[in-house]
Design a protein around this motif. Structure first.
Motif: not given
Length: 246
Positions: A124-130, A209-224
């Motif tokens: 996801d380009p906005e939430s960066h969720q995979q 479609q199955c989307t995984f939640r992001m933990d606190q460490q992953q939320k600090g990362r950018h899309g790249g």
């Protein structure tokens, strides 16, 4: 004693039996009949007390031997008490009417192999969720059959050694074999826009479609940023067939 000239007697006979003799003979016949039809080991009312005598727990009577008890079971008092006890139990425990359960006819199909599939990795380009988009092709699906899916933990399956880092998504539709995909054991985002399924009856394709939640460490990362550990970066494990737990 002269039995020949006794009142009611006849020459050559033993005379008329007294009431006690007739009663004793009747009880003996009843005892013999009861011994052939009654098993004392299965009689709930038969009990031997500490004095060595026998009791009828239903009628509260004492008997010197088993024969006396067996003769008692054929008497009017015991039979009347049995009928009274049966009527009481029927009144206390009325039989409820049984509902006729509808018969479900189990359809059996001959398996024709595994279905075709395509798995697309997304971010996801906005939430960066995979997320993963599954496309399963069922061109020969049986009539009135809807494809099904479910998640399975690594400890439910019997194909591979269990590993808590992974979980499985199963897809099933008759007459195809059940297939399973191995995905990271991460929390799934079940919100409406993140997790959805669609069955295209015209093209016979099932999408999930199955989307995984992001933990606190992953939320600090950018899309790249690189994918988190445990998420396959190249290719995708082939589906497993023959999974029996649906």
């Amino acid at each position: 004693m002269d039995f020949q000239h006794r009142a009611g007697g006849k020459t050559g006979g033993g005379g008329v039996a007294s009431w006690s003799d007739s009663n004793r003979d009747r009880r003996e016949r009843l005892r013999q009949l009861a011994m052939e039809t009654i098993d004392l080991a299965k009689d709930p009312y038969f009990m031997k007390n500490h004095l060595g005598t026998y009791e009828c727990k239903l009628c509260l009577t004492l008997h010197n031997n088993e024969g006396s008890y067996l003769a008692h079971t054929q008497g009017k008092k015991h039979q009347a008490n049995l009928a009274r006890r049966a009527a009481k139990e029927a009144a206390e425990n009325p039989t409820l009417p049984t509902l006729d359960k509808p018969r479900v006819e189990h359809r059996r199909f001959v398996k024709i192999g595994r279905p075709g599939y395509r798995v697309t990795k997304q971010r996801d380009p906005e939430s960066h969720q995979q997320s993963l988009l599954f496309q399963i092709d069922y061109p020969e699906i049986a009539d009135a059959v809807q494809p099904r899916h479910r998640f399975m933990s690594a400890y439910e399956q019997r194909i591979e050694p269990p590993d808590r880092k992974w979980q499985y998504i199963l897809f099933a539709a008759e007459p195809y074999e059940t297939i399973a995909f191995k995905v990271p054991s991460r929390e799934v985002d079940k919100s409406e826009s993140k997790f959805w399924t669609f069955w295209n009856r015209d093209t016979k394709q099932f999408f999930l479609q199955c989307t995984f939640r992001m933990d606190q460490q992953q939320k600090g990362r950018h899309g790249g940023a690189p994918p988190p550990p445990g998420f396959p970066s190249q290719g995708y494990p082939p589906p497993m067939g023959g999974v029996q737990h649906m």
